[in-house]
Design a protein around this motif. Structure first.
Motif, PDB file in Angstrom:
ATOM      1  N   GLU A  80       3.021   9.720 -10.303  1.00 46.36           N
ATOM      2  CA  GLU A  80       2.031   9.768 -11.379  1.00 46.36           C
ATOM      3  C   GLU A  80       1.186  11.049 -11.321  1.00 46.36           C
ATOM      4  O   GLU A  80       1.119  11.799 -12.282  1.00 46.36           O
ATOM      5  N   PHE A  81       0.573  11.290 -10.189  1.00 52.72           N
ATOM      6  CA  PHE A  81      -0.356  12.434 -10.097  1.00 52.72           C
ATOM      7  C   PHE A  81       0.374  13.777 -10.175  1.00 52.72           C
ATOM      8  O   PHE A  81       0.074  14.610 -11.026  1.00 52.72           O
ATOM      9  N   LEU A  82       1.350  13.993  -9.305  1.00 52.38           N
ATOM     10  CA  LEU A  82       2.012  15.302  -9.293  1.00 52.38           C
ATOM     11  C   LEU A  82       2.894  15.511 -10.521  1.00 52.38           C
ATOM     12  O   LEU A  82       3.297  16.626 -10.820  1.00 52.38           O
ATOM     13  N   VAL A 113      -1.445  20.779 -13.822  1.00 48.19           N
ATOM     14  CA  VAL A 113      -1.831  20.689 -12.414  1.00 48.19           C
ATOM     15  C   VAL A 113      -2.692  21.902 -12.074  1.00 48.19           C
ATOM     16  O   VAL A 113      -2.394  23.027 -12.482  1.00 48.19           O
ATOM     17  N   SER A 118       2.759   1.681  -3.364  1.00 51.16           N
ATOM     18  CA  SER A 118       1.831   2.032  -4.455  1.00 51.16           C
ATOM     19  C   SER A 118       1.359   3.472  -4.315  1.00 51.16           C
ATOM     20  O   SER A 118       1.233   4.194  -5.297  1.00 51.16           O
ATOM     21  N   TRP A 119       1.075   3.860  -3.090  1.00 58.54           N
ATOM     22  CA  TRP A 119       0.593   5.228  -2.873  1.00 58.54           C
ATOM     23  C   TRP A 119       1.676   6.243  -3.245  1.00 58.54           C
ATOM     24  O   TRP A 119       1.398   7.250  -3.902  1.00 58.54           O
ATOM     25  N   VAL A 120       2.884   5.992  -2.802  1.00 57.06           N
ATOM     26  CA  VAL A 120       3.968   6.921  -3.118  1.00 57.06           C
ATOM     27  C   VAL A 120       4.099   7.051  -4.634  1.00 57.06           C
ATOM     28  O   VAL A 120       4.220   8.159  -5.171  1.00 57.06           O
ATOM     29  N   TYR A 121       4.013   5.918  -5.345  1.00 57.07           N
ATOM     30  CA  TYR A 121       4.106   5.982  -6.796  1.00 57.07           C
ATOM     31  C   TYR A 121       2.952   6.786  -7.386  1.00 57.07           C
ATOM     32  O   TYR A 121       3.162   7.727  -8.158  1.00 57.07           O
ATOM     33  N   ILE A 122       1.729   6.432  -6.987  1.00 54.16           N
ATOM     34  CA  ILE A 122       0.597   7.030  -7.696  1.00 54.16           C
ATOM     35  C   ILE A 122       0.426   8.501  -7.332  1.00 54.16           C
ATOM     36  O   ILE A 122       0.030   9.306  -8.161  1.00 54.16           O
ATOM     37  N   TYR A 123       0.741   8.866  -6.096  1.00 56.56           N
ATOM     38  CA  TYR A 123       0.536  10.259  -5.702  1.00 56.56           C
ATOM     39  C   TYR A 123       1.701  11.139  -6.134  1.00 56.56           C
ATOM     40  O   TYR A 123       1.524  12.117  -6.865  1.00 56.56           O
ATOM     41  N   TYR A 124       2.882  10.767  -5.716  1.00 60.31           N
ATOM     42  CA  TYR A 124       4.010  11.679  -5.903  1.00 60.31           C
ATOM     43  C   TYR A 124       4.601  11.617  -7.309  1.00 60.31           C
ATOM     44  O   TYR A 124       5.126  12.598  -7.809  1.00 60.31           O
ATOM     45  N   LEU A 132       0.829  -1.215   0.000  1.00 57.80           N
ATOM     46  CA  LEU A 132       0.000   0.000   0.000  1.00 57.80           C
ATOM     47  C   LEU A 132       0.860   1.260   0.000  1.00 57.80           C
ATOM     48  O   LEU A 132       0.617   2.185  -0.776  1.00 57.80           O
ATOM     49  N   VAL A 133       1.857   1.285   0.867  1.00 59.49           N
ATOM     50  CA  VAL A 133       2.675   2.490   0.985  1.00 59.49           C
ATOM     51  C   VAL A 133       3.440   2.759  -0.311  1.00 59.49           C
ATOM     52  O   VAL A 133       3.437   3.875  -0.841  1.00 59.49           O
ATOM     53  N   ARG A 144       1.928  14.924 -13.654  1.00 58.33           N
ATOM     54  CA  ARG A 144       1.147  15.092 -14.875  1.00 58.33           C
ATOM     55  C   ARG A 144       1.094  16.546 -15.319  1.00 58.33           C
ATOM     56  O   ARG A 144       1.385  17.458 -14.547  1.00 58.33           O
ATOM     57  N   ASP A 145       0.688  16.733 -16.586  1.00 57.66           N
ATOM     58  CA  ASP A 145       0.506  18.082 -17.129  1.00 57.66           C
ATOM     59  C   ASP A 145      -0.705  18.747 -16.473  1.00 57.66           C
ATOM     60  O   ASP A 145      -1.600  18.091 -15.974  1.00 57.66           O
TER      61      ASP A 145
END
Lengths: 171, 58, 597
Positions: free
Chosen positions: B48-50, B55, B40-46, B37-38, B52-53
């Motif tokens: 993938e999400f941050l 913001v 995956s979250w670090v990957y998807i939040y920091y 969980l930790v 992206r174009d």
């Protein structure tokens, strides 16, 4: 009440996980400055958009030094203006409203994404990078031809933008 | 047979067993889940999400 | 009759009247499952572009509405009331107060769902001026035929009477057993129904005060943000309404099948109390990207939502520990070696375990959904259906199917036709969902929207990641097909089971917990207290946002039109007109709306 030591350990880890998730979201808000679409714009009469300064003529206009406003109307089944043309390396604020039902405004593959609710104006501000082309999709079911509702966002170089603007394109 | 499960759960029925059973396997599995969980979250939040174009900043 | 023989009696032997209701409820549930699966396979193939010959892209939304309503409301709720009737009567070991009341709520729920179902399915028939292509969420100002809303209201009222039936049966038991703790299964049923009353009050208000009168032309317009907010007031707790019966099965039946017993009865109670308290004041997390709602309200909703992870995380531990206990009773050893000592050939066990595993994965995508600003990335993309096909579509649905292999003999005295087919069925579901859901999550990150007949667009291509849009479509189509096959196997197995002769010796007892209810503080059983706190939390979370929404747009909205989907002329005009003649279409629909109004 008897709770096994391992379960207490897991409970503590779970609370830490939750705080970590909340902390991440808070970091996103204060660090990179991600802001939520909110109630910043007053309500609007969806039936009288043609009498509204901003939405009677959907367009992009310069509102400050390197700052642009895009007034966008979503309606069954398209977006106006189309394409939305904005300059690269600038700050663009989208004001999106609906003339009829609930729509979505999503610049596919990016973080620019908002609900579009009749009677409300969604305000989102982004900073553009270099020239690029994006698709805009309506991501909320809005009626029989929902799947045909798309638009385009063109981020063009500053000079190309000025050329288009002076060319009388209006967009 | 008792009228319901409350009646079954008398102290002598279950007494002591609680202390004897340590679910170490469960603790191991759930620790692995926690790690997944930790990460995956670090990957998807920091990432993938941050990353992206466009913001939303306002 | 000696005690030994009494212990060998199944639920059907002891409570034949109640067993009939449970059977009727489960059969209603499986009828909905069958219909939902048919629409599911049509949609999977249509959306991915594999086969679009069966329905038009316009009818896709009729199908999608049917898929959502039949599965999310009908399949889940009918199974729930059947299971809860079994659980209350079994754990209290007494019949319901009055079986006629029990049949009354069943009849109301069936009648309501039939009305709503007809209004939806009529959308396929062009000759009928009836349609409800408004999807499961029925957001105004899209407007369905009045029968859609009326049916929903009748269905919900039926479920309220079911809840009252359980509470009255418990109160009667309490008078007979004044000093006893509430049996665990009944406790779970009562807390879940208490949550349901709180949650469904909002959607009932939305339907009865706004949407139904509006669809009948009694009021001209509604406030879209208000009705949407009232929907999500109900729309998030409803997912726990689906999940709680699965939890009940994981806590009380799964440990027994694993050969053990529940690890901790008190923690199970704590978990259900937490769900009662936290399920409702979180609905605004479905509206993170709504204009007209302040960021502060969204943040409060997120905080509540994140803490709602707690009862599920606790459940993961307690349930796995109970299973581990079972494995060790069966001779399992080692740190993880005990995993091989579990009854993996039992479809009920394997199905529920795979469902739990999927739920763990769904937990992750749920965390992303709950994260306020990361919602920009996945809001209304197909990531979201990817998430809830793991939760309601597997954690709940697969648990229900798996539990049926255990429960059905108890309520019919008929053994399952083939446990081998059952085992294949639950594994096929798992594999199908793993493929479909994983690809849906990946497409969501590419920006592919949910709820669309044709996710490919003429003006742009999606970015290429995770194998790309086309390849992911293939995965979705294969996964969806496997899910359909699994449903066919389940229904087929059940139909063949009905042909089996009744036999004796099928009775199963549920063992008490390792740490029993006497370990649980008495206050946990104080339902009044918990309901009081739950209502207070809901008021705190919703009073200000609702007041602000009404203050902004008025009770009936700020000048918003009406867009009936149930008048074919309008539908056709909208479909043909498309973007080119938007202005004309708006005028036409407005004038038509006036004619209707």
């Amino acid at each position: 009440m008897h709770i096994h030591a391992y379960e207490k350990l897991w409970l503590a880890a779970s609370v830490l996980l939750i705080l970590f998730l909340l902390g991440s979201v808070t970091y996103g808000a204060v660090g990179p400055g991600v802001a939520m679409v909110s109630d910043s714009e007053p309500a609007i009469d969806a039936g009288a958009l043609d009498e509204d300064d901003r939405f009677s003529e959907p367009r992009v206009e310069q509102v400050g030094e390197n700052e642009y406003a895009a007034y966008v109307v979503a309606r069954q089944f398209g977006f106006q203006p189309d394409p939305i043309v904005v300059p690269a390396n600038s700050t663009v604020t989208f004001y999106v409203t609906s003339a009829d039902v609930i729509h979505g405004f999503e610049v596919a593959g990016t973080n620019a994404n908002t609900m579009v609710v009749p009677g409300e104006v969604s305000e989102i501000t982004v900073e553009t990078d270099g020239p690029a082309e994006y698709g805009i999709v309506c991501n909320e079911y809005c009626g029989a031809a929902h799947h045909a509702m798309e638009g385009k966002l063109e981020v063009v170089s500053q000079s190309a933008y000025e050329e288009r603007a002076s060319g009388g394109d209006g967009e | 047979m008792g009228r319901n499960e409350t009646a079954h759960a008398s102290a002598e029925d279950v007494g002591g067993e609680t202390e004897e059973f340590d679910p170490i396997g469960t603790l191991t599995l759930i620790a692995i889940y926690f790690a997944i969980l930790v990460v995956s979250w670090v990957y998807i939040y920091y990432i993938e999400f941050l990353g992206r174009d466009l913001v939303i900043v306002g | 009759m000696s005690e030994a023989i009494e212990g060998d009696r199944t639920f059907a032997d002891k409570f034949p009247e109640e067993a009939r209701v449970v059977r009727a409820a489960l059969l209603g549930s499986f009828l909905a499952l069958t219909l939902g699966a048919v629409f599911g396979i049509i949609q999977t193939l249509h959306r991915t572009g594999v086969f679009r010959g069966l329905i038009s892209s316009t009818d896709y939304y009729t199908s999608l509405t049917a898929h959502g309503v039949f599965l999310a409301l009908s399949f889940t709720t009918f199974f729930l009331v059947g299971l809860f009737t079994w659980a209350v009567v079994r754990s209290l070991d007494r019949p319901v107060i009055d079986i006629r009341i029990t049949w009354t709520w069943y009849g109301l729920m069936a009648a309501g769902m039939t009305m709503t179902g007809i209004s939806i399915l009529a959308g396929f028939v062009n000759e009928l001026d009836m349609s409800a292509d408004v999807l499961f969420t029925f957001y105004a100002p899209l407007q369905a035929h009045p029968m859609f809303y009326a049916g929903l209201a009748v269905f919900i009222v039926g479920s309220w009477i079911a809840g009252a039936d359980y509470f009255r049966t418990w109160l009667a038991w309490k008078r007979e057993n004044p000093d006893e703790r509430i049996p665990l299964q009944t406790f779970m049923v009562l807390t879940t129904m208490a949550m349901w009353y709180i949650a469904s009050s909002a959607v009932a208000a939305s339907v009865l005060i706004f949407l139904l009168p509006w669809s009948l032309g009694l009021i001209d317009q509604v406030n879209p943000t208000l009705t949407r907010t009232l929907f999500w007031f109900f729309g998030h707790p409803v997912v726990y309404f689906w999940l709680m019966p699965a939890y009940l099965l994981w806590y009380t039946v799964l440990p027994k099948i694993a050969g053990g017993r529940l690890f901790s009865d008190p923690l199970a109670r704590v978990v259900f109390v937490l769900f009662l308290l936290l399920s409702t004041p979180v609905g605004i997390h479905h509206q993170y990207l709504d204009p007209g709602i302040a960021e502060g309200f969204k943040f409060i909703s997120m905080t509540n939502t994140m803490f709602l992870l707690l009862p599920s995380l606790l459940t993961a531990f307690t349930v796995v520990a109970s299973v581990e206990y079972g494995a060790r009773q069966r001779g399992g050893t080692g740190l993880l070696g005990w995993l091989t000592d579990l009854p993996w050939r039992d479809p009920a066990f394997t199905g529920m375990m795979l469902a739990g595993l999927m739920f763990a994965a769904g937990g992750f995508s749920g965390m992303v959904n709950a994260g306020m600003n990361i919602n920009y990335m996945i809001h209304n993309t197909i990531w979201v259906p990817g998430h809830f096909h793991l939760t309601v579509g597997t954690a709940v649905a697969l648990t229900f199917m798996a539990a049926t292999y255990w429960l059905w003999p108890q309520i019919t005295n008929k053994p399952i036709y083939s446990r081998a087919i059952g085992l294949v069925q639950v594994v096929v579901w798992f594999v199908g969902m793993a493929l479909m859901s994983n690809a849906m999550h990946a497409q969501g990150i590419l920006g592919v929207p949910r709820r669309t007949a044709e996710p490919e667009y003429s003006g742009f291509d999606y970015p290429t990641m995770f194998g790309g849009f086309e390849e992911l479509n293939i995965q979705i189509a294969i996964g969806g097909t496997l899910l359909f096959v699994s449903t066919v196997l389940f229904i087929g197995n059940l139909v063949l089971t009905m042909g089996n002769p009744k036999i004796s010796g099928l009775a199963e007892e549920l063992p008490p917990a390792l740490s029993g209810p006497d370990d649980a503080p008495r206050v946990l059983d104080n339902l009044r207290l918990w309901v009081g706190i739950a209502v207070t939390l809901v008021v705190l979370a919703y009073a200000l946002p609702l007041a602000a929404i009404i203050n902004r747009g008025g009770l009936l909205g700020p000048g918003v039109g009406t867009f009936p989907v149930w008048l074919t002329p309008v539908l056709d005009a909208l479909a043909n007109g498309a973007a080119a003649v938007v202005g004309g279409v708006v005028d036409a629909s407005a004038s038509l709306a006036e004619v209707v109004g």
